[in-house]
Design an enzyme around this catalytic site. Structure first.
Site, PDB file in Angstrom:
ATOM      1  N   GLU A 128      -5.659  19.047  23.673  1.00  0.00           N
ATOM      2  CA  GLU A 128      -6.402  17.844  23.322  1.00  0.00           C
ATOM      3  C   GLU A 128      -7.896  18.174  23.361  1.00  0.00           C
ATOM      4  O   GLU A 128      -8.336  18.854  24.294  1.00  0.00           O
ATOM      5  CB  GLU A 128      -6.126  16.707  24.313  1.00  0.00           C
ATOM      6  CG  GLU A 128      -6.748  15.403  23.845  1.00  0.00           C
ATOM      7  CD  GLU A 128      -6.525  14.217  24.802  1.00  0.00           C
ATOM      8  OE1 GLU A 128      -5.936  14.401  25.880  1.00  0.00           O
ATOM      9  OE2 GLU A 128      -6.946  13.130  24.443  1.00  0.00           O
ATOM     10  N   GLY A 268     -10.160  16.705  34.126  1.00  0.00           N
ATOM     11  CA  GLY A 268      -9.387  16.491  35.346  1.00  0.00           C
ATOM     12  C   GLY A 268      -7.957  16.975  35.217  1.00  0.00           C
ATOM     13  O   GLY A 268      -7.466  17.729  36.057  1.00  0.00           O
ATOM     14  N   HIS A 304      -2.252   8.641  36.609  1.00  0.00           N
ATOM     15  CA  HIS A 304      -2.802   8.501  35.254  1.00  0.00           C
ATOM     16  C   HIS A 304      -2.040   9.384  34.258  1.00  0.00           C
ATOM     17  O   HIS A 304      -1.574   8.902  33.224  1.00  0.00           O
ATOM     18  CB  HIS A 304      -4.287   8.875  35.277  1.00  0.00           C
ATOM     19  CG  HIS A 304      -4.973   8.807  33.951  1.00  0.00           C
ATOM     20  ND1 HIS A 304      -5.720   7.721  33.554  1.00  0.00           N
ATOM     21  CD2 HIS A 304      -5.013   9.681  32.914  1.00  0.00           C
ATOM     22  CE1 HIS A 304      -6.195   7.939  32.335  1.00  0.00           C
ATOM     23  NE2 HIS A 304      -5.786   9.127  31.924  1.00  0.00           N
ATOM     24  N   GLU A 305      -1.895  10.647  34.594  1.00  0.00           N
ATOM     25  CA  GLU A 305      -1.221  11.568  33.652  1.00  0.00           C
ATOM     26  C   GLU A 305       0.241  11.182  33.492  1.00  0.00           C
ATOM     27  O   GLU A 305       0.786  11.221  32.400  1.00  0.00           O
ATOM     28  CB  GLU A 305      -1.346  13.024  34.116  1.00  0.00           C
ATOM     29  CG  GLU A 305      -2.770  13.507  34.373  1.00  0.00           C
ATOM     30  CD  GLU A 305      -3.773  13.208  33.277  1.00  0.00           C
ATOM     31  OE1 GLU A 305      -3.375  13.133  32.100  1.00  0.00           O
ATOM     32  OE2 GLU A 305      -4.966  13.031  33.605  1.00  0.00           O
ATOM     33  N   GLU A 327      -6.344   5.949  26.391  1.00  0.00           N
ATOM     34  CA  GLU A 327      -7.128   6.155  27.615  1.00  0.00           C
ATOM     35  C   GLU A 327      -7.498   4.840  28.310  1.00  0.00           C
ATOM     36  O   GLU A 327      -7.346   4.712  29.527  1.00  0.00           O
ATOM     37  CB  GLU A 327      -8.369   7.004  27.338  1.00  0.00           C
ATOM     38  CG  GLU A 327      -8.057   8.445  26.903  1.00  0.00           C
ATOM     39  CD  GLU A 327      -7.164   9.207  27.869  1.00  0.00           C
ATOM     40  OE1 GLU A 327      -6.983   8.774  29.027  1.00  0.00           O
ATOM     41  OE2 GLU A 327      -6.612  10.250  27.466  1.00  0.00           O
TER      42      GLU A 327
HETATM   43  N1  PHE Z   1      -6.202  13.244  28.166  1.00  0.00           N
HETATM   44  C1  PHE Z   1      -6.715  13.681  29.429  1.00  0.00           C
HETATM   45  C2  PHE Z   1      -6.672  12.479  30.341  1.00  0.00           C
HETATM   46  O1  PHE Z   1      -5.915  11.984  30.830  1.00  0.00           O
HETATM   47  C3  PHE Z   1      -8.121  14.114  29.450  1.00  0.00           C
HETATM   48  C4  PHE Z   1      -8.403  15.364  28.718  1.00  0.00           C
HETATM   49  C5  PHE Z   1      -9.017  15.322  27.493  1.00  0.00           C
HETATM   50  C6  PHE Z   1      -8.097  16.582  29.264  1.00  0.00           C
HETATM   51  C7  PHE Z   1      -9.327  16.463  26.808  1.00  0.00           C
HETATM   52  C8  PHE Z   1      -8.403  17.726  28.606  1.00  0.00           C
HETATM   53  C9  PHE Z   1      -9.039  17.670  27.382  1.00  0.00           C
HETATM   54  O2  PHE Z   1      -7.307  11.672  30.594  1.00  0.00           O
HETATM   55 ZN    ZN Z   2      -6.014   9.921  30.122  1.00  0.00          ZN
END
Ligand code: PHE
Ligand code: ZN
Length: 879
Positions: A128, A268, A304-305, A327
């Site tokens: 991502e 994170g 969260h994840e 998000e």
């Molecule tokens: N999607 C991840 C999150 O929970 C954040 C993230 C974005 C990590 C881009 C790595 C790169 O919030």
């Molecule tokens: Zn997220």
């Protein structure tokens, strides 16, 4: 500067993909010098959305060495395709075809930490938002969803553990000493959720029984030395899984859920399907190495994840302008979880404080953008507090408007209706509307406009008619729908029953369960049967992300501080009072008058210590003065040194006035009890350590022995770090130095502890020299390639050591700019995020503003700026 300026991408230009990828078969052959990636894609034209399109196939790819391309088994010749910097075009393809591509990449040289890279001795991925294009040529966009099968091949002794998404379906060992594992993920997903890990790891295992009775294997993979730091994350994971079943009716959907901890990570953590990859700082903890705040962060991020499995993975985003769809909603879900596991009021206070300092500042700066942006140059720059936290606030307002039951109906409909799809924020709102049979048309404005709405409120009491009138005016020409939770406090502090005068209150008002829906530019509420002039409690629970102005007297604030039944406003009354006193001291400073602190503030804070209706967590929050950055955010023109001087003055006077009581409190709470990371103990330690840090600010008495003693005698990192920080942040440099030295000797083998040691020095609130930061940067413990270390030293310096970052000679700005320039080539995402403290230069007093601007100009003049840094710096200079 670059020869060609990076281009903006616009939401209005969105087009569905011309091709779909039904199946994605990947084979990774991992070596030390290179990795070979072979893909086999089962593709077809997207006739459904692009009837009659017969054009070429365009794939994206970056920094790939192309070895070969086959279409339906036939090798393509050079004239049948074109390779450009970021793309691969295949001129003619049929309606259905099999595409095979072989590429080579060099994960060991990938310092950007996007795509496939090495962290320590292990291979891992981060895809991502647009990292997959650094792995192979593909349709790297979230609305292309595919079934992935992945074979990972590597040396068996160096990389005994080989992981990818889904279930392991085949294992082989080869005579060469290499081995392979093939993974199959039965759920369709966009490539940003792809993950791969290869390493020599130990695993902590557990199981979870889902609500339908299935058993899920839970695994946390770590480097061997960290296996003693996995208990808490596992516990948090199981609680998250249970909570999502109970609160949202969402069950996990694979037989295995894996987490891997890596040391080098830009963010994170990442919600890859069935294989979350975590920054080690957000997953590893034991009492000796992790503080209570680290435990709290781990609980929140694991949740969260995990929650992304539904809000993000099962239902994903159509395009990156919809980022807040996953998000904002997922932050909202993890906030609800944290509130349920801990103190809901304290969680609300922390979130509101983050909004009011960081998000409001972003909204007032050059990178301001709506929760649904309409353009960007580099999507990585949009993982912001606006997308995450303001996005969460907007979902929270929907919950307030619909009520808990209505909101749940809406989320059920959303998940059911869009399961397996890539959708838009609009579709989320539609599900909420449809499930509740109402329209949120006006409300949607929250998603589409940047900036913080301001609401001015005035009141009037009619002694004869016994009516109380509140008049609301909102700043924006095109009004928002703003839910304003409110109450009126009667003489003895009780909540008055609110009876509206139907005739005089402006039409169309809805006032429900204490929530007033402000929908027009100006509206008036008239309450009847009010026997005495009440004190209004406005924007309870921070019910909307706005600035609400009401001209409270200090006595009214004292009253709210004592009696408000809303925990958030009770805290906020204390903050407003302190803020007002600090402003007063600032104007005394400016006028060269003797500095006087209103004694009512001292009495008020003093009486907090005597109250038994406040729990430890709440009291700890209430004792802390508004932060320098929050005060700065409320100023038209920011003078950090004036703010710091006034705040420090008030803090010292408070510390002196309360010292005796704080010492009693400290001693009462400073008992050894066998560390547990549970809310009651955490709150107790938090309050004790808040008292300690105040005591070290006192000019009377000598309290440093308390800190030294706590530093030397404790059984946990929370108390150790708090003692160390209180020494570093007060005028006790000798004690601080010797504590810092012995701490480093004790902990130098534990990177996460060393990072805290770096941060406590870099963030010092004491005036010092920028050379101290230079020393940290050349310390053996520092490594500019590791984002956690960069955050610990450079990020903490610029974000927390405000008096030094804003050093009068500009050396703090220069240090930051130097490091941004170095990081621009190594890791553009990290470089770009460090620009934020400079980007608000226009708001600072002249000399400092100009110095900040000069550093931005220096960065802008560098050759080969990354898109990431270019976007933030150019927007900061031009707007
Ligand atoms: N999607 C991840 C999150 O929970 C954040 C993230 C974005 C990590 C881009 C790595 C790169 O919030
Ligand atoms: Zn997220």
């Amino acid at each position: 500067m670059q020869d060609t300026q990076p281009k903006s991408i616009y939401l209005k230009d969105y087009q569905p993909p011309h091709f779909v990828i039904e199946e994605t078969h990947l084979r990774f052959d991992l070596f030390e010098e290179y990795s070979q990636v072979d893909s086999r894609l089962v593709m077809r034209r997207n006739h459904q959305q692009h009837a009659g399109y017969t054009g070429p196939l365009v794939l994206v790819g970056q920094q790939l060495e192309l070895l070969s391309i086959k279409v339906d088994g036939e090798l393509l010749t050079a004239d049948e395709y074109q390779v450009e910097d970021d793309s691969l075009t295949i001129n003619t393809v049929a309606d259905d075809f099999i595409l095979e591509i072989s590429t080579r990449i060099e994960p060991q040289n990938n310092t950007a930490l996007e795509g496939l890279y090495k962290s320590g001795g292990m291979f891992c991925t981060q895809c991502e938002a647009e990292g997959f294009r650094r792995i192979t040529y593909y349709l790297d966009r979230p609305d292309v969803m595919s079934i992935f099968t992945t074979e990972v091949i590597a040396d068996a002794s160096k990389y005994p553990i080989l992981l990818s998404n889904g279930n392991a379906v085949q294992r082989e060992t080869f005579a060469s000493g290499r081995h392979s594992v093939t993974w199959h993920d039965p759920h369709k997903k966009p490539c940003y959720l792809f993950a791969l890990v290869a390493g020599s790891l130990l695993v902590k295992e557990d199981t979870f029984k889902t609500m339908s009775g299935r058993t899920v294997d839970l695994q946390i993979f770590v480097e061997p030395q960290n296996i003693d730091k996995t208990d808490y994350a596992m516990d948090a994971l199981k609680r998250s899984m249970k909570w999502d079943e109970e609160k949202y009716g969402r069950e996990y959907d694979l037989d295995i859920f894996m987490i891997v901890a890596v040391d080098d990570f830009n963010m994170g953590a990442m919600e890859n399907k069935g294989l979350n990859i975590f920054n080690s700082s957000c997953v590893l903890a034991n009492p000796q190495t992790a503080t209570d705040s680290a435990y709290q962060r781990i609980e929140a991020i694991v949740a969260h994840e995990y929650f992304h499995n539904w809000s993000g993975n099962r239902v994903t985003c159509r395009d990156w302008f919809q980022l807040s769809l996953k998000e904002g909603f997922t932050v909202y879900r993890d906030a609800q979880f944290t509130a349920d596991m801990n103190s809901a009021t304290v969680k609300r206070i922390e979130d509101a404080a983050l909004m009011r300092t960081v998000q409001f500042a972003e909204d007032a700066g050059p990178m301001a953008h709506p929760v649904q942006p309409d353009s960007f140059i580099e999507i990585s720059n949009f993982y912001t507090v606006t997308i995450y936290e303001k996005g969460c606030e907007v979902v929270g307002m929907i919950n307030k408007l619909l009520g808990d039951e209505g909101f749940r109906k809406g989320s059920d409909l959303y998940f059911d209706r869009h399961d397996g799809q890539a959708v838009t924020i609009n579709e989320f709102v539609s599900a909420m509307e449809d499930a509740n049979n109402l329209s949120l048309t006006q409300f949607k404005r929250w998603y589409k406009s940047a900036g913080t709405p301001i609401v001015d409120v005035v009141s009037q009491y009619d002694d004869v008619a016994k009516t109380y009138t509140l008049n609301f005016k909102q700043s924006c020409a095109e009004p928002f729908l703003i839910p304003i939770e409110l109450g009126l406090l009667g003489e003895s502090g009780q909540d008055l029953e609110l009876v509206m005068d139907e005739n005089t209150s402006s039409k169309g008002d809805s006032f429900n369960g204490g929530i007033f829906q402000l929908t027009e530019k100006e509206q008036t509420l008239v309450f009847t049967g009010i026997e005495k002039e009440p004190v209004p409690s406005l924007l309870r629970d921070f019910s909307a992300p706005i600035k609400l102005n009401y001209d409270y007297s200090r006595d009214q604030l004292l009253f709210l501080l004592q009696y408000d039944s809303d925990g958030f406003n009770c805290w906020d009354a204390g903050q407003k009072l302190a803020l007002d006193v600090i402003y007063e001291v600032m104007s005394q400073q400016q006028a060269n008058l003797p500095l006087m602190v209103d004694p009512r503030l001292l009495t008020a804070y003093g009486s907090l210590l005597q109250r038994d209706d406040l729990d430890h967590a709440m009291l700890a929050k209430m004792l802390i003065l508004p932060s320098i950055s929050y005060i700065a955010e409320t100023q038209e023109e920011i003078d950090i040194h004036a703010i710091n001087q006034a705040r420090t003055h008030v803090q010292t006077i408070l510390a002196d006035a309360l010292a005796a009581d704080l010492e009693i409190l400290y001693k009462r709470l400073n008992i050894t009890q066998g560390y547990l990371p549970e809310p009651g103990q955490m709150a107790q330690r938090g309050l004790k350590n808040a008292a300690l840090s105040y005591l070290l600010k006192a000019t009377s008495g000598d309290y440093k022995a308390l800190a030294v003693n706590q530093f030397e005698n404790n059984d946990n990192m929370t108390d150790s770090m708090a003692a160390l920080a209180s020494l570093v942040n007060s005028n006790h440099s000798l004690e601080a130095r010797s504590a810092l030295d012995s701490f480093y000797q004790q902990w130098k083998a534990e990177p996460l502890v060393v990072n805290q040691w770096l941060a406590v020095q870099a963030g010092s609130a004491e005036y010092g020299h920028v050379e101290n930061i230079q020393k940290l940067l050349s310390h053996e413990a520092f490594d500019i390639k590791n984002p956690n270390k960069v955050r610990s030293v450079i990020g903490t310096f610029a974000g927390q050591s405000l008096v030094n970052f804003h050093a009068e000679d500009g050396s703090g700005y220069q240090l930051l700019a130097d490091n941004i320039i170095s990081l621009n080539t190594l890791n553009p995402q990290i470089a770009s995020r460090l620009v934020a403290p400079l980007s608000k230069w226009r708001r600072y007093v002249d000399q400092q503003g100009q110095q900040m601007k000069q550093q931005l100009q220096r960065i802008m003049a560098q050759p080969a700026l990354s898109k990431d840094v270019y976007e933030v710096v150019s927007k900061s200079l031009s707007l």
